[in-house]
Design an enzyme around this catalytic site. Structure first.
Site, PDB file in Angstrom:
ATOM      1  N   ASP A  69       0.741  -1.431  -0.055  1.00  0.00           N
ATOM      2  CA  ASP A  69      -0.049  -0.024  -0.270  1.00  0.00           C
ATOM      3  C   ASP A  69       0.846   1.307  -0.064  1.00  0.00           C
ATOM      4  O   ASP A  69       0.274   2.322   0.207  1.00  0.00           O
ATOM      5  CB  ASP A  69      -0.942  -0.068   1.339  1.00  0.00           C
ATOM      6  CG  ASP A  69      -2.497  -0.864   1.041  1.00  0.00           C
ATOM      7  OD1 ASP A  69      -2.764  -0.934  -0.260  1.00  0.00           O
ATOM      8  OD2 ASP A  69      -2.850  -1.052   1.894  1.00  0.00           O
ATOM      9  N   ARG A  94       0.762  -1.988   7.613  1.00  0.00           N
ATOM     10  CA  ARG A  94       1.048  -0.594   6.987  1.00  0.00           C
ATOM     11  C   ARG A  94       1.975   0.181   7.924  1.00  0.00           C
ATOM     12  O   ARG A  94       2.621   1.262   7.502  1.00  0.00           O
ATOM     13  CB  ARG A  94      -0.062   0.390   6.641  1.00  0.00           C
ATOM     14  CG  ARG A  94      -1.053  -0.170   5.581  1.00  0.00           C
ATOM     15  CD  ARG A  94      -1.716   0.833   4.922  1.00  0.00           C
ATOM     16  NE  ARG A  94      -0.965   1.936   4.158  1.00  0.00           N
ATOM     17  CZ  ARG A  94      -1.454   2.966   3.365  1.00  0.00           C
ATOM     18  NH1 ARG A  94      -2.718   3.254   3.570  1.00  0.00           N
ATOM     19  NH2 ARG A  94      -0.758   3.664   2.856  1.00  0.00           N
ATOM     20  N   ARG A 140      -9.868   5.298  11.049  1.00  0.00           N
ATOM     21  CA  ARG A 140      -8.346   5.255  11.138  1.00  0.00           C
ATOM     22  C   ARG A 140      -7.764   6.364  12.148  1.00  0.00           C
ATOM     23  O   ARG A 140      -7.320   5.803  13.074  1.00  0.00           O
ATOM     24  CB  ARG A 140      -7.804   5.517   9.777  1.00  0.00           C
ATOM     25  CG  ARG A 140      -8.401   4.601   8.574  1.00  0.00           C
ATOM     26  CD  ARG A 140      -7.884   3.321   8.771  1.00  0.00           C
ATOM     27  NE  ARG A 140      -8.057   2.346   7.714  1.00  0.00           N
ATOM     28  CZ  ARG A 140      -7.611   2.039   6.524  1.00  0.00           C
ATOM     29  NH1 ARG A 140      -6.556   2.709   6.268  1.00  0.00           N
ATOM     30  NH2 ARG A 140      -7.798   1.233   5.906  1.00  0.00           N
ATOM     31  N   HIS A 169     -11.478   7.184   4.821  1.00  0.00           N
ATOM     32  CA  HIS A 169     -10.306   8.244   5.060  1.00  0.00           C
ATOM     33  C   HIS A 169     -11.303   9.318   4.446  1.00  0.00           C
ATOM     34  O   HIS A 169     -11.923   9.442   3.511  1.00  0.00           O
ATOM     35  CB  HIS A 169      -9.344   8.104   4.033  1.00  0.00           C
ATOM     36  CG  HIS A 169      -7.976   7.026   4.842  1.00  0.00           C
ATOM     37  ND1 HIS A 169      -7.271   6.440   3.766  1.00  0.00           N
ATOM     38  CD2 HIS A 169      -7.611   7.101   5.804  1.00  0.00           C
ATOM     39  CE1 HIS A 169      -6.535   5.922   4.693  1.00  0.00           C
ATOM     40  NE2 HIS A 169      -6.400   6.189   5.787  1.00  0.00           N
ATOM     41  N   CYS A 263      -5.125   9.748  -3.094  1.00  0.00           N
ATOM     42  CA  CYS A 263      -4.149   8.625  -2.121  1.00  0.00           C
ATOM     43  C   CYS A 263      -2.736   8.710  -2.512  1.00  0.00           C
ATOM     44  O   CYS A 263      -2.222   8.249  -1.676  1.00  0.00           O
ATOM     45  CB  CYS A 263      -5.102   7.416  -1.974  1.00  0.00           C
ATOM     46  SG  CYS A 263      -6.697   7.423  -1.544  1.00  0.00           S
TER      47      CYS A 263
END
Ligand code: ARG
Length: 271
Positions: A69, A94, A140, A169, A263
């Site tokens: 990612d 991540r 998140r 997000h 992103c």
């Protein structure tokens, strides 16, 4: 119709050399669905070339094997006036992305570079809008991270609550168009947050379900050009009617991981 002056921006990107969907940490990710990595790489190059063609400077962080990612650099940090708050990821998958980002910023001469104490996923959830930072929590980034960002980055932070797991997000539900204007998908937010957004931005462009569902809000704006997923057609019309220039790009392979143009793009704001 208004006309905006585009400003030349500096962006950090990461090539999807090791991109894949090996785990599922958002509802878009299905590890059983194959990813076409060469296609993802071609789509990413198109995005980088599009940003460069618009006159922006793009820089690249070296991808790391085992961090599929990492292409989503927006999550790596938040940069305001040359000050960097490096992300601290919610999911262990991540977590390894923070170190390479911290080292990249230090090597690139950014000062100070802060390691986060609270969970924050960079510009995924902390969007700079003029003098303020619009910040989300719910999936998140933690509420404590909003206070930390305000203190370390020196900007007032407005807290917003995300409620729909598809829009996990902030940058999947809201885009900053210029210092004073935003576009967003109201149902992605709690009712109090919707009221707050309406009060702060009465003239915002509102996205409909179809535009939000193709990640239309995952857009990069330089104040005039708005790079957004090609499938978000009615949103592109609305942007055009408001005086912006929509610049469609198609990144369907990256969407398999729950990501779009924004992103993949982290803005490097200097002093
Ligand atoms: N698979 C990544 C995750 O779930 C996608 C991140 C997308 N980035 C963003 N800024 N919305 O963390």
């Amino acid at each position: 119709m208004t006309s905006q002056n585009p400003s030349r921006r500096r962006y950090l990107l990461c090539p999807p050399t090791y991109f894949s969907v090996d785990y599922a940490i958002n509802p878009w990710m299905d590890p059983d669905r194959p990813v076409d990595r060469p296609a993802a790489q071609a789509q990413w190059r198109l995005l980088r070339d599009t940003l460069a063609r618009l006159g922006h400077r793009t820089e690249v962080i070296e991808p790391v094997p085992g961090l599929p990612d990492m292409v989503f650099t927006a999550n790596g940090a938040t940069v305001v006036d040359g000050r960097v708050l490096v992300a601290r990821f919610r999911h262990p998958e991540r977590a390894g992305e923070s170190g390479p980002h911290r080292r990249w910023f230090a090597a690139a001469g950014f000062r100070p570079v802060f390691a986060a104490g609270a969970v924050n996923e960079g510009e995924g959830d902390l969007l700079v809008a003029g003098r303020r930072i619009l910040a989300a929590t719910g999936f998140r980034t933690s509420r404590a991270a909003h206070r930390e960002a305000a203190r370390l980055l020196g900007r007032p932070v407005i807290t917003l609550h995300l409620v729909d797991p598809r829009f996990y997000h902030l940058d999947t539900a809201l885009a900053v168009l210029d210092d004073d204007r935003i576009m967003y998908y109201p149902p992605a937010f709690s009712l109090p947050s919707r009221r707050l957004l309406h009060t702060l931005y009465p003239d915002a462009i509102l996205a409909d379900e179809a535009d939000a569902a193709v990640f239309g809000l995952n857009a990069v704006s330089d104040g005039r050009h708005v790079v957004l997923p090609a499938a978000a057609r009615s949103l592109a019309h609305r942007l055009h009617a408001a005086g912006f220039t929509p610049v469609p790009v198609a990144v369907p392979e990256l969407m398999k991981a729950g990501g779009g143009p924004k992103c993949c793009t982290l803005e490097l704001r200097s002093r």
